[in-house]
Design a protein around this motif. Structure first.
Motif, PDB file in Angstrom:
ATOM      1  N   GLY A 117       0.705  -1.093   0.112  1.00 48.40           N
ATOM      2  CA  GLY A 117      -0.107  -0.004  -0.023  1.00 48.40           C
ATOM      3  C   GLY A 117       0.825   1.153   0.088  1.00 48.40           C
ATOM      4  O   GLY A 117       2.071   1.237   0.123  1.00 48.40           O
ATOM      5  N   ILE A 118       0.338   2.366  -0.057  1.00 47.02           N
ATOM      6  CA  ILE A 118       0.862   3.654  -0.029  1.00 47.02           C
ATOM      7  C   ILE A 118       1.434   4.024   1.275  1.00 47.02           C
ATOM      8  O   ILE A 118       1.031   3.660   2.135  1.00 47.02           O
ATOM      9  CB  ILE A 118      -0.063   4.710  -0.321  1.00 47.02           C
ATOM     10  N   GLN A 119       2.697   4.386   1.079  1.00 43.93           N
ATOM     11  CA  GLN A 119       3.682   4.957   2.331  1.00 43.93           C
ATOM     12  C   GLN A 119       3.473   6.257   2.286  1.00 43.93           C
ATOM     13  O   GLN A 119       3.572   7.167   1.173  1.00 43.93           O
ATOM     14  CB  GLN A 119       4.826   4.415   2.330  1.00 43.93           C
ATOM     15  N   VAL A 120       3.202   7.067   3.329  1.00 46.33           N
ATOM     16  CA  VAL A 120       3.031   8.451   3.709  1.00 46.33           C
ATOM     17  C   VAL A 120       4.349   8.660   4.674  1.00 46.33           C
ATOM     18  O   VAL A 120       4.195   8.390   5.898  1.00 46.33           O
ATOM     19  CB  VAL A 120       1.978   8.931   4.062  1.00 46.33           C
ATOM     20  N   GLU A 121       5.089   9.733   4.361  1.00 45.23           N
ATOM     21  CA  GLU A 121       6.207  10.071   5.303  1.00 45.23           C
ATOM     22  C   GLU A 121       6.198  11.778   5.332  1.00 45.23           C
ATOM     23  O   GLU A 121       5.983  12.491   4.439  1.00 45.23           O
ATOM     24  CB  GLU A 121       7.579   9.696   4.788  1.00 45.23           C
ATOM     25  N   GLN A 122       6.235  12.013   6.626  1.00 47.22           N
ATOM     26  CA  GLN A 122       6.131  13.623   6.885  1.00 47.22           C
ATOM     27  C   GLN A 122       7.485  13.893   7.623  1.00 47.22           C
ATOM     28  O   GLN A 122       8.083  13.245   8.259  1.00 47.22           O
ATOM     29  CB  GLN A 122       4.912  14.003   7.838  1.00 47.22           C
ATOM     30  N   SER A 123       7.973  15.181   7.238  1.00 49.22           N
ATOM     31  CA  SER A 123       8.835  15.829   8.152  1.00 49.22           C
ATOM     32  C   SER A 123       9.003  17.285   7.997  1.00 49.22           C
ATOM     33  O   SER A 123       8.010  17.876   7.197  1.00 49.22           O
ATOM     34  CB  SER A 123      10.404  15.507   6.979  1.00 49.22           C
ATOM     35  N   PRO A 124       9.528  17.755   9.010  1.00 47.01           N
ATOM     36  CA  PRO A 124      10.431  17.182  10.014  1.00 47.01           C
ATOM     37  C   PRO A 124       9.401  16.580  10.985  1.00 47.01           C
ATOM     38  O   PRO A 124       8.274  16.955  11.064  1.00 47.01           O
ATOM     39  CB  PRO A 124      11.259  18.159  10.474  1.00 47.01           C
ATOM     40  N   PRO A 125       9.882  15.501  11.890  1.00 48.26           N
ATOM     41  CA  PRO A 125       8.980  14.996  12.904  1.00 48.26           C
ATOM     42  C   PRO A 125       8.671  15.959  13.789  1.00 48.26           C
ATOM     43  O   PRO A 125       7.431  16.031  14.619  1.00 48.26           O
ATOM     44  CB  PRO A 125       9.731  13.741  13.508  1.00 48.26           C
ATOM     45  N   ASP A 126       9.623  16.995  14.124  1.00 42.91           N
ATOM     46  CA  ASP A 126       9.350  17.889  15.329  1.00 42.91           C
ATOM     47  C   ASP A 126       9.815  19.127  14.818  1.00 42.91           C
ATOM     48  O   ASP A 126      11.032  19.271  14.162  1.00 42.91           O
ATOM     49  CB  ASP A 126      10.126  17.567  16.793  1.00 42.91           C
ATOM     50  N   LEU A 127       9.124  20.338  15.297  1.00 35.38           N
ATOM     51  CA  LEU A 127       9.914  21.397  14.879  1.00 35.38           C
ATOM     52  C   LEU A 127       9.324  22.818  16.044  1.00 35.38           C
ATOM     53  O   LEU A 127       8.215  22.507  16.530  1.00 35.38           O
ATOM     54  CB  LEU A 127       8.834  22.057  13.690  1.00 35.38           C
ATOM     55  N   ILE A 128      10.284  23.379  16.418  1.00 35.35           N
ATOM     56  CA  ILE A 128      10.188  24.511  17.458  1.00 35.35           C
ATOM     57  C   ILE A 128      10.481  25.864  16.982  1.00 35.35           C
ATOM     58  O   ILE A 128      11.449  25.906  16.280  1.00 35.35           O
ATOM     59  CB  ILE A 128      11.142  24.469  18.764  1.00 35.35           C
ATOM     60  N   LEU A 129       9.458  26.674  16.841  1.00 32.62           N
ATOM     61  CA  LEU A 129       9.709  28.047  16.006  1.00 32.62           C
ATOM     62  C   LEU A 129       9.381  29.161  17.115  1.00 32.62           C
ATOM     63  O   LEU A 129       8.760  29.112  18.252  1.00 32.62           O
ATOM     64  CB  LEU A 129       8.789  28.324  15.049  1.00 32.62           C
ATOM     65  N   GLN A 130      10.009  30.324  16.962  1.00 36.35           N
ATOM     66  CA  GLN A 130       9.696  31.523  17.584  1.00 36.35           C
ATOM     67  C   GLN A 130       8.450  32.100  16.930  1.00 36.35           C
ATOM     68  O   GLN A 130       8.325  32.143  15.626  1.00 36.35           O
ATOM     69  CB  GLN A 130      10.682  32.586  17.756  1.00 36.35           C
ATOM     70  N   GLU A 131       7.522  32.637  17.793  1.00 36.12           N
ATOM     71  CA  GLU A 131       6.534  33.278  17.200  1.00 36.12           C
ATOM     72  C   GLU A 131       7.073  34.183  16.121  1.00 36.12           C
ATOM     73  O   GLU A 131       7.774  35.145  16.322  1.00 36.12           O
ATOM     74  CB  GLU A 131       5.751  34.350  18.280  1.00 36.12           C
ATOM     75  N   GLY A 132       6.051  34.430  15.066  1.00 35.04           N
ATOM     76  CA  GLY A 132       6.431  35.039  14.090  1.00 35.04           C
ATOM     77  C   GLY A 132       7.242  34.694  12.763  1.00 35.04           C
ATOM     78  O   GLY A 132       7.375  35.023  11.764  1.00 35.04           O
TER      79      GLY A 132
END
Lengths: 113, 110
Positions: B1-16
């Motif tokens: 079946g179809i494989q779905v991969e997302q990146s990055p797994p984690d992300l931290i940002l400053q507001e803006g």
């Protein structure tokens, strides 16, 4: 405009107990779905119903049964609950045709001790 | 079946700050949706986008179906953007089975 309604929102069961999760949609959608979401993971399809009167297995159907009671309602039954079935369960619906979005309920948080 | 991969797994940002989330899929698709799961666990539809580009306020998405990927852009991020972003696809096999990626967990700091 309720959309997709799931009941109950929370439930705690003991191992071996049975339970039916209810889902109803008021958008006249043909297709309905049951998913489970385990911590830190995406959703996995348990069963789906492409239209009233039909049901099909998804990725993880073992230990579950479903009933498409009518066009509005799609229930998920755990006959003998196991701790591995502790999860958050989501119901979704969509109108007929491949190019239509799904709409989700708010989920049922189920813990099995 | 179809494989779905997302990146990055984690992300931290400053507001803006701005960010780009990616979803790769292994086969042709009829349907692709982006969802935001908020801290209360609710799944919010963001985009239905099997191909092309769409924009909704600070969010936009692009799917290049021939290259089997989709991108979700978040501009001028806000703390309310925090949560998990999922993409989900339906293949062209004629079923209605959705396959979800494992998500990108976003935290926006004030």
């Amino acid at each position: 405009n309720a959309g997709v309604t799931q009941t109950p929102k929370f439930q705690v069961l003991k191992t071996g107990q049975s339970m039916t999760l209810q889902c109803a949609q008021d958008m006249n959608h043909n297709s309905m779905y049951w998913y489970r979401q385990d911590p830190g993971m995406g959703l996995r399809l348990i069963y789906y119903s492409a239209s009233e009167g039909t049901t099909d297995k998804g990725e993880v159907p073992n230990g579950y049964n479903v009933s498409r009671l009518n066009k509005r309602e799609f229930s998920l039954r755990l006959e003998s609950a196991a701790p591995s079935q502790t999860s958050v369960y989501f119901c979704a619906s969509k109108t007929q045709g491949p190019h239509q979005p799904q709409h989700f309920g708010d989920g049922t948080r189920l813990s099995i001790l | 079946g179809i494989q779905v991969e997302q990146s990055p797994p984690d992300l931290i940002l400053q507001e803006g700050a701005n960010s780009t989330l990616r979803c790769n899929f292994s086969d042709s698709v009829n349907n692709l949706q982006w969802f935001h799961q908020n801290p209360w666990g609710q799944l919010i539809n963001l985009f239905y986008i099997p191909s092309g580009t769409k924009q909704n306020g600070r969010l936009s998405a692009t799917t290049v179906a021939t290259e089997r990927y989709s991108l979700l852009y978040i501009s001028s991020s806000q703390t309310t953007d925090s949560g998990v972003y999922f993409c989900a696809v339906v293949g062209t096999s004629g079923t209605y089975k959705y396959i979800f990626g494992t998500g990108t967990r976003l935290k926006v700091l004030a």
